[in-house]
Design an enzyme around this catalytic site. Structure first.
Site, PDB file in Angstrom:
ATOM      1  N   ARG A   1       0.844  -1.185   0.000  1.00 38.88           N
ATOM      2  CA  ARG A   1       0.000   0.000   0.000  1.00 38.88           C
ATOM      3  C   ARG A   1       0.883   1.240   0.000  1.00 38.88           C
ATOM      4  O   ARG A   1       1.911   1.278   0.691  1.00 38.88           O
ATOM      5  CB  ARG A   1      -0.856   0.062   1.280  1.00 38.88           C
ATOM      6  CG  ARG A   1      -1.848  -1.035   1.447  1.00 38.88           C
ATOM      7  CD  ARG A   1      -3.074  -0.844   0.610  1.00 38.88           C
ATOM      8  NE  ARG A   1      -3.694   0.452   0.811  1.00 38.88           N
ATOM      9  CZ  ARG A   1      -4.584   0.986  -0.040  1.00 38.88           C
ATOM     10  NH1 ARG A   1      -4.935   0.349  -1.135  1.00 38.88           N
ATOM     11  NH2 ARG A   1      -5.111   2.168   0.221  1.00 38.88           N
TER      12      ARG A   1
ATOM     13  N   HIS B   1      12.493  -3.268   0.123  1.00 38.80           N
ATOM     14  CA  HIS B   1      12.103  -3.145  -1.282  1.00 38.80           C
ATOM     15  C   HIS B   1      13.002  -4.061  -2.113  1.00 38.80           C
ATOM     16  O   HIS B   1      14.225  -4.078  -1.916  1.00 38.80           O
ATOM     17  CB  HIS B   1      12.254  -1.689  -1.733  1.00 38.80           C
ATOM     18  CG  HIS B   1      11.798  -1.482  -3.143  1.00 38.80           C
ATOM     19  ND1 HIS B   1      10.461  -1.472  -3.485  1.00 38.80           N
ATOM     20  CD2 HIS B   1      12.496  -1.315  -4.290  1.00 38.80           C
ATOM     21  CE1 HIS B   1      10.359  -1.298  -4.799  1.00 38.80           C
ATOM     22  NE2 HIS B   1      11.575  -1.194  -5.313  1.00 38.80           N
TER      23      HIS B   1
HETATM   24  C1  GAR Z   1       9.277  -9.049  -0.817  1.00 40.15           C
HETATM   25  O1  GAR Z   1      10.078  -9.390  -1.926  1.00 40.15           O
HETATM   26  C2  GAR Z   1       9.362  -7.555  -0.556  1.00 40.15           C
HETATM   27  O2  GAR Z   1      10.621  -7.017  -0.803  1.00 40.15           O
HETATM   28  C3  GAR Z   1       8.358  -7.045  -1.547  1.00 40.15           C
HETATM   29  O3  GAR Z   1       7.296  -7.957  -1.503  1.00 40.15           O
HETATM   30  C4  GAR Z   1       7.802  -9.239  -1.153  1.00 40.15           C
HETATM   31  C5  GAR Z   1       7.013  -9.724   0.044  1.00 40.15           C
HETATM   32  O4  GAR Z   1       7.335 -11.054   0.357  1.00 40.15           O
HETATM   33  N1  GAR Z   1       7.938  -5.719  -1.202  1.00 40.15           N
HETATM   34  C6  GAR Z   1       7.585  -4.807  -2.093  1.00 40.15           C
HETATM   35  O5  GAR Z   1       7.554  -5.024  -3.285  1.00 40.15           O
HETATM   36  C7  GAR Z   1       7.204  -3.466  -1.495  1.00 40.15           C
HETATM   37  N2  GAR Z   1       7.089  -2.480  -2.504  1.00 40.15           N
HETATM   38  P1  GAR Z   1       6.911 -11.668   1.759  1.00 40.15           P
HETATM   39  O6  GAR Z   1       5.424 -11.325   1.975  1.00 40.15           O
HETATM   40  O7  GAR Z   1       7.114 -13.145   1.598  1.00 40.15           O
HETATM   41  O8  GAR Z   1       7.771 -11.059   2.816  1.00 40.15           O
END
Ligand code: GAR
Length: 202
Positions: free
Chosen positions: A103, A121
Site C-alpha cells: 500500500r 524493497h
Molecule cells: C518481498 O520481496 C518484498 O521485498 C516485496 O514484496 C515481497 C514480500 O514477500 N515488497 C515490495 O515489493 C514493497 N514495494 P513476503 O510477503 O514473503 O515477505
C-alpha cells in the site's frame, strides 16, 4: 517492552524471518523488544497463519472497506497504536515494519511514525522504485539485482538506506527465479537492519 508491529499483505516470509530471528537472537533479553503484532490489509494473507501459530496478535483491515486512502490510514494508525501500545513502555510501537505491505501510505501516516517506520524493497534502490522490479531489472540487462531496507519517507521507496544485499542476475533468469534469489537475501538483511535499530534504541 519495546513492541514491533509488522505490516504484511501476502506470504509474510520476511515477517516470519524477523520473528524467528527475534527468538533466536534473544531480542527480548538483549533489547527488551519483541514482535507483538502482525497487521494485514488482506484477510487471506498467508503470513497471518504463521503469526497466529506463533501466538502474535493479528488484525486485518481491508483497505477496500474505507472510502479514501486517508480514512484507511487513520484506521490503520489507530490499530497499530492499540496493538503496539499493549504492554509497551511508551504506549506506542517502538518500530513499525513494512514487510511486503503493498500500500502507498499517506504523508500523515509516515509523519506519525517518522524515524520508527522501515520498509524492504526488492531492488537496489535508488534503482527501480515501485512495482515489477525484477522484470524491469531483467529488461534493462542488469547484471546484479538485490534488495534494500530503508527508512520510510513520504516519497515512495525513498529514505535513508539501512541495509542492502546484492545477487547476480543469471543468464536464464525469469522474474520469478530472480525474485526467489533476492528474497533469500531479504530474509538475512531485514532482521539485521532491525537489530541495528534496536541496538540504537537500547
Ligand atoms: C518481498 O520481496 C518484498 O521485498 C516485496 O514484496 C515481497 C514480500 O514477500 N515488497 C515490495 O515489493 C514493497 N514495494 P513476503 O510477503 O514473503 O515477505
Amino acid at each position: 517492552m519495546k513492541n514491533i508491529v509488522i505490516l504484511i499483505s501476502g506470504g509474510g516470509s520476511n515477517m516470519a524471518a524477523i520473528v524467528r530471528h527475534a527468538e533466536q537472537a534473544g531480542w527480548a533479553r538483549r533489547f527488551g523488544a519483541r514482535v507483538s503484532a502482525v497487521v494485514s490489509n488482506k484477510a487471506d494473507a498467508k503470513g497471518l497463519q504463521f503469526a497466529r501459530e506463533h501466538h502474535l496478535a493479528t488484525a486485518v483491515l481491508d483497505h477496500k472497506a474505507f472510502p479514501s486512502r486517508e480514512a484507511f490510514d487513520a484506521a490503520l494508525m489507530a490499530e497499530i497504536d492499540r496493538l503496539g501500545g499493549a504492554g509497551s513502555e511508551a504506549d506506542q510501537p517502538a518500530l513499525v515494519v513494512l514487510a511486503g505491505f503493498m500500500r502507498i501510505l499517506t504523508p500523515g501516516f509516515v509523519a506519525h511514525y517518522a524515524g520508527r517506520l522501515v520498509n524492504i524493497h526488492p531492488s537496489l534502490l535508488p534503482a527501480f522504485p515501485g512495482l515489477h522490479t525484477h522484470q524491469r531489472a531483467l529488461d534493462m540487462g542488469c547484471k546484479f539485482a538485490g534488495a534494500t531496507v530503508h527508512q520510510v519517507t513520504a516519497e515512495l521507496d525513498h529514505g535513508e538506506i539501512l541495509e542492502q544485499a546484492v545477487v547476480p542476475v543469471l543468464p536464464h533468469d525469469t522474474a520469478d527465479t530472480l525474485a526467489a534469489r533476492v528474497l533469500t537475501q531479504e530474509h538475512l538483511i531485514y532482521p539485521r537492519a532491525i537489530e541495528r535499530l534496536l541496538a540504537g534504541l537500547a
